[in-house]
Design an enzyme around this catalytic site. Sequence first.
Site, PDB file in Angstrom:
ATOM      1  N   TYR A  37      51.163  44.970  45.425  1.00 38.81           N
ATOM      2  CA  TYR A  37      51.216  45.673  46.717  1.00 38.81           C
ATOM      3  C   TYR A  37      49.820  46.169  47.067  1.00 38.81           C
ATOM      4  O   TYR A  37      49.594  47.310  47.422  1.00 38.81           O
ATOM      5  CB  TYR A  37      52.209  46.843  46.635  1.00 38.81           C
ATOM      6  CG  TYR A  37      52.668  47.371  47.982  1.00 38.81           C
ATOM      7  CD1 TYR A  37      53.539  46.640  48.783  1.00 38.81           C
ATOM      8  CD2 TYR A  37      52.221  48.615  48.447  1.00 38.81           C
ATOM      9  CE1 TYR A  37      53.961  47.131  50.007  1.00 38.81           C
ATOM     10  CE2 TYR A  37      52.652  49.113  49.677  1.00 38.81           C
ATOM     11  CZ  TYR A  37      53.518  48.366  50.447  1.00 38.81           C
ATOM     12  OH  TYR A  37      53.947  48.850  51.664  1.00 38.81           O
ATOM     13  N   GLN A  60      46.901  37.037  36.963  1.00 41.88           N
ATOM     14  CA  GLN A  60      48.096  36.289  37.368  1.00 41.88           C
ATOM     15  C   GLN A  60      48.722  35.485  36.235  1.00 41.88           C
ATOM     16  O   GLN A  60      49.946  35.467  36.074  1.00 41.88           O
ATOM     17  CB  GLN A  60      47.772  35.352  38.535  1.00 41.88           C
ATOM     18  CG  GLN A  60      47.539  36.094  39.843  1.00 41.88           C
ATOM     19  CD  GLN A  60      47.336  35.160  41.020  1.00 41.88           C
ATOM     20  OE1 GLN A  60      47.526  33.951  40.899  1.00 41.88           O
ATOM     21  NE2 GLN A  60      46.949  35.718  42.158  1.00 41.88           N
ATOM     22  N   GLY A  84      44.148  41.815  54.090  1.00 38.25           N
ATOM     23  CA  GLY A  84      45.514  42.279  54.303  1.00 38.25           C
ATOM     24  C   GLY A  84      45.679  43.243  55.469  1.00 38.25           C
ATOM     25  O   GLY A  84      46.657  43.149  56.226  1.00 38.25           O
ATOM     26  N   GLU A 100      21.721  46.103  60.425  1.00 37.80           N
ATOM     27  CA  GLU A 100      21.937  45.389  61.688  1.00 37.80           C
ATOM     28  C   GLU A 100      22.660  44.053  61.528  1.00 37.80           C
ATOM     29  O   GLU A 100      23.009  43.410  62.518  1.00 37.80           O
ATOM     30  CB  GLU A 100      20.604  45.172  62.419  1.00 37.80           C
ATOM     31  CG  GLU A 100      20.058  46.462  63.018  1.00 37.80           C
ATOM     32  CD  GLU A 100      18.771  46.249  63.823  1.00 37.80           C
ATOM     33  OE1 GLU A 100      18.512  45.102  64.227  1.00 37.80           O
ATOM     34  OE2 GLU A 100      18.041  47.223  63.997  1.00 37.80           O
ATOM     35  N   SER A 125      52.858  52.459  38.650  1.00 42.52           N
ATOM     36  CA  SER A 125      51.798  52.048  39.579  1.00 42.52           C
ATOM     37  C   SER A 125      51.736  53.013  40.768  1.00 42.52           C
ATOM     38  O   SER A 125      52.761  53.490  41.266  1.00 42.52           O
ATOM     39  CB  SER A 125      52.087  50.628  40.069  1.00 42.52           C
ATOM     40  OG  SER A 125      51.539  50.438  41.352  1.00 42.52           O
ATOM     41  N   SER A 175      45.957  44.640  48.918  1.00 42.53           N
ATOM     42  CA  SER A 175      45.506  44.231  50.248  1.00 42.53           C
ATOM     43  C   SER A 175      46.497  43.254  50.894  1.00 42.53           C
ATOM     44  O   SER A 175      47.043  43.506  51.976  1.00 42.53           O
ATOM     45  CB  SER A 175      44.114  43.599  50.136  1.00 42.53           C
ATOM     46  OG  SER A 175      43.706  43.051  51.361  1.00 42.53           O
ATOM     47  N   GLU A 231      16.559  47.213  59.513  1.00 40.89           N
ATOM     48  CA  GLU A 231      16.226  45.869  59.995  1.00 40.89           C
ATOM     49  C   GLU A 231      16.862  44.756  59.174  1.00 40.89           C
ATOM     50  O   GLU A 231      17.236  43.724  59.728  1.00 40.89           O
ATOM     51  CB  GLU A 231      14.699  45.675  60.019  1.00 40.89           C
ATOM     52  CG  GLU A 231      13.982  46.565  61.031  1.00 40.89           C
ATOM     53  CD  GLU A 231      14.430  46.332  62.480  1.00 40.89           C
ATOM     54  OE1 GLU A 231      14.989  45.259  62.777  1.00 40.89           O
ATOM     55  OE2 GLU A 231      14.217  47.255  63.293  1.00 40.89           O
ATOM     56  N   HIS A 250      46.090  32.070  47.092  1.00 37.65           N
ATOM     57  CA  HIS A 250      44.809  31.470  46.703  1.00 37.65           C
ATOM     58  C   HIS A 250      45.131  30.496  45.574  1.00 37.65           C
ATOM     59  O   HIS A 250      45.998  30.771  44.748  1.00 37.65           O
ATOM     60  CB  HIS A 250      43.834  32.561  46.254  1.00 37.65           C
ATOM     61  CG  HIS A 250      42.506  32.056  45.745  1.00 37.65           C
ATOM     62  ND1 HIS A 250      41.836  31.005  46.335  1.00 37.65           N
ATOM     63  CD2 HIS A 250      41.739  32.459  44.712  1.00 37.65           C
ATOM     64  CE1 HIS A 250      40.702  30.798  45.671  1.00 37.65           C
ATOM     65  NE2 HIS A 250      40.627  31.661  44.685  1.00 37.65           N
TER      66      HIS A 250
HETATM   67  P1  NAD Z   1      44.578  43.565  45.325  1.00 35.36           P
HETATM   68  O1  NAD Z   1      43.644  43.811  44.180  1.00 35.36           O
HETATM   69  O2  NAD Z   1      44.321  44.237  46.629  1.00 35.36           O
HETATM   70  O3  NAD Z   1      46.082  43.957  44.891  1.00 35.36           O
HETATM   71  C1  NAD Z   1      46.597  43.582  43.653  1.00 35.36           C
HETATM   72  C2  NAD Z   1      47.919  44.275  43.388  1.00 35.36           C
HETATM   73  O4  NAD Z   1      48.381  43.889  42.086  1.00 35.36           O
HETATM   74  C3  NAD Z   1      47.875  45.805  43.364  1.00 35.36           C
HETATM   75  O5  NAD Z   1      49.063  46.288  43.933  1.00 35.36           O
HETATM   76  C4  NAD Z   1      47.847  46.127  41.869  1.00 35.36           C
HETATM   77  O6  NAD Z   1      48.397  47.388  41.584  1.00 35.36           O
HETATM   78  C5  NAD Z   1      48.746  45.034  41.337  1.00 35.36           C
HETATM   79  N1  NAD Z   1      48.515  44.699  39.914  1.00 35.36           N
HETATM   80  C6  NAD Z   1      47.336  44.544  39.266  1.00 35.36           C
HETATM   81  N2  NAD Z   1      47.544  44.216  37.975  1.00 35.36           N
HETATM   82  C7  NAD Z   1      48.892  44.145  37.818  1.00 35.36           C
HETATM   83  C8  NAD Z   1      49.750  43.838  36.720  1.00 35.36           C
HETATM   84  N3  NAD Z   1      49.235  43.534  35.501  1.00 35.36           N
HETATM   85  N4  NAD Z   1      51.081  43.860  36.910  1.00 35.36           N
HETATM   86  C9  NAD Z   1      51.614  44.157  38.124  1.00 35.36           C
HETATM   87  N5  NAD Z   1      50.861  44.464  39.206  1.00 35.36           N
HETATM   88  C10 NAD Z   1      49.528  44.458  39.047  1.00 35.36           C
HETATM   89  O7  NAD Z   1      44.663  41.970  45.489  1.00 35.36           O
HETATM   90  P2  NAD Z   1      44.530  41.113  46.859  1.00 35.36           P
HETATM   91  O8  NAD Z   1      43.127  41.205  47.373  1.00 35.36           O
HETATM   92  O9  NAD Z   1      45.670  41.447  47.738  1.00 35.36           O
HETATM   93  O10 NAD Z   1      44.685  39.633  46.270  1.00 35.36           O
HETATM   94  C11 NAD Z   1      45.938  39.060  45.960  1.00 35.36           C
HETATM   95  C12 NAD Z   1      45.853  37.554  46.115  1.00 35.36           C
HETATM   96  O11 NAD Z   1      45.585  37.249  47.472  1.00 35.36           O
HETATM   97  C13 NAD Z   1      44.739  36.902  45.297  1.00 35.36           C
HETATM   98  O12 NAD Z   1      45.172  35.638  44.867  1.00 35.36           O
HETATM   99  C14 NAD Z   1      43.620  36.735  46.326  1.00 35.36           C
HETATM  100  O13 NAD Z   1      42.725  35.689  46.004  1.00 35.36           O
HETATM  101  C15 NAD Z   1      44.446  36.417  47.562  1.00 35.36           C
HETATM  102  N6  NAD Z   1      43.802  36.660  48.859  1.00 35.36           N
HETATM  103  C16 NAD Z   1      43.199  37.855  49.101  1.00 35.36           C
HETATM  104  C17 NAD Z   1      42.626  38.091  50.342  1.00 35.36           C
HETATM  105  C18 NAD Z   1      41.949  39.415  50.664  1.00 35.36           C
HETATM  106  O14 NAD Z   1      41.329  39.493  51.721  1.00 35.36           O
HETATM  107  N7  NAD Z   1      42.075  40.458  49.883  1.00 35.36           N
HETATM  108  C19 NAD Z   1      42.673  37.089  51.354  1.00 35.36           C
HETATM  109  C20 NAD Z   1      43.360  35.897  51.091  1.00 35.36           C
HETATM  110  C21 NAD Z   1      43.905  35.705  49.826  1.00 35.36           C
HETATM  111 MG    MG Z   2      38.216  34.289  47.407  1.00 36.34          MG
HETATM  112 MG    MG Z   3      15.422  44.407  65.226  1.00 40.58          MG
END
Ligand code: NAD
Ligand code: MG
Ligand code: MG
EC number: 1.1.1.86
Length: 332
Positions: free
Chosen positions: A25, A86, A134, A231, A51, A27, A227, A108
């Site tokens: 839960y 993961q 997110g 910016e 958590s 981003s 600079e 991803h």
């Molecule tokens: P994040 O770090 O914001 O959130 C991770 C979540 O996992 C948190 O709720 C954390 O408490 C939980 N967590 C961590 N370890 C854990 C465990 N051992 N057991 C259970 N829960 C656990 O991650 P994110 O940025 O949302 O990324 C998640 C996926 O989305 C990744 O594969 C990332 O590459 C992909 N992704 C992220 C973005 C981005 O902008 N953040 C964009 C596109 C894809």
């Molecule tokens: Mg990436």
């Molecule tokens: Mg300038």
Amino acid sequence: MANIYYDTDANLAHLEGKTVAVIGYGSQGHAHALNAKESGVRVVVGLRRGSASWAEAEGAGLEVMEVADAARAGDLVMILLPDEVQAQVYREQVAPHLEEGDALLFAHGFNIHFGQIRPPEHVDVFMVAPKGPGHLVRRTFTEGGGVPCLVAIHQDATGTAKARALAYAKAIGGTRGGVLETTFQEETETDLFGEQAVLCGGVTELMRSGFETLVAAGYQPEVAYFECVHEMKLIVDLIYEGGFERMRHSISNTAEYGDYVTGPRLVTDETRAEMKRVLRDIQTGKFARDFLLENQVGQPTLNAGRRATASSQVAEVGARLRKMMPFIGRKG
Ligand code: NAD
Ligand code: MG
Ligand code: MG
Ligand code: MG
Ligand code: MG
Ligand code: MG
């Protein structure tokens, strides 16, 4: 030309009577869970007991349970954990609960593409990856829009993987923006290359080098910071809104002339050759292996990088200047 899908290409009926388990839960997790729920999908959130996000997700009206319980409840299980945790969480808490016809989803491709997660043959495996953070996935959805997504099918056990992927993309708002079809390989390799060579590694090193060049030549660090670092946002916003052409139209002719004659002096054939080597390390799995080892030994490179950033002159000057600009980060 890429295949692109919109709302009318996707049918939420493929999620009817199904439970979507969103694991994590952060981003992405909060945005997927809330958007899907508001699209009428039954959603459960899987977290570690204790958590900090547990209360937050419940406060937002979501049903929260431990990861293994969510995986058991879910017909579609979306893994939104940090990439480096993961595989272990999957092995211990998700895999035992994947039944025939379930779907395993990712935002991803890292763990599937580099073989860290090997799902059983009887489940669908696909990716729905929003092309934005997110909070933007959530905000655009509440405004009636959506962030474009990538979809990719790794494994189609049910014969409906693509229809289910598009339905999921629709539930989180993705088909409102448009959904591009890709593969796990293409998404993974281009994502890693982009963030390393351009967006994160490339940009910060370019900014820092420019800053340090001016400071070493005796210019005031505060002026150098404005600079060469601060910016950047103004320029990037223009490119975001209208491409290089909008940006170059908006800057002075002096800046535009300097852009054409100086850019190619910095990003040279040597830089492009190094970019190819960076891409090669990604394609061969060298980068993935290094990153996975990094996490097995307590993240020494991440720790050293964070220490070096914190004690750098560019960080110290930036922190001081941001205090002069309390409007930064404020909404509205
Ligand atoms: P994040 O770090 O914001 O959130 C991770 C979540 O996992 C948190 O709720 C954390 O408490 C939980 N967590 C961590 N370890 C854990 C465990 N051992 N057991 C259970 N829960 C656990 O991650 P994110 O940025 O949302 O990324 C998640 C996926 O989305 C990744 O594969 C990332 O590459 C992909 N992704 C992220 C973005 C981005 O902008 N953040 C964009 C596109 C894809
Ligand atoms: Mg990436
Ligand atoms: Mg300038
Ligand atoms: Mg299940
Ligand atoms: Mg990316
Ligand atoms: Mg101009």
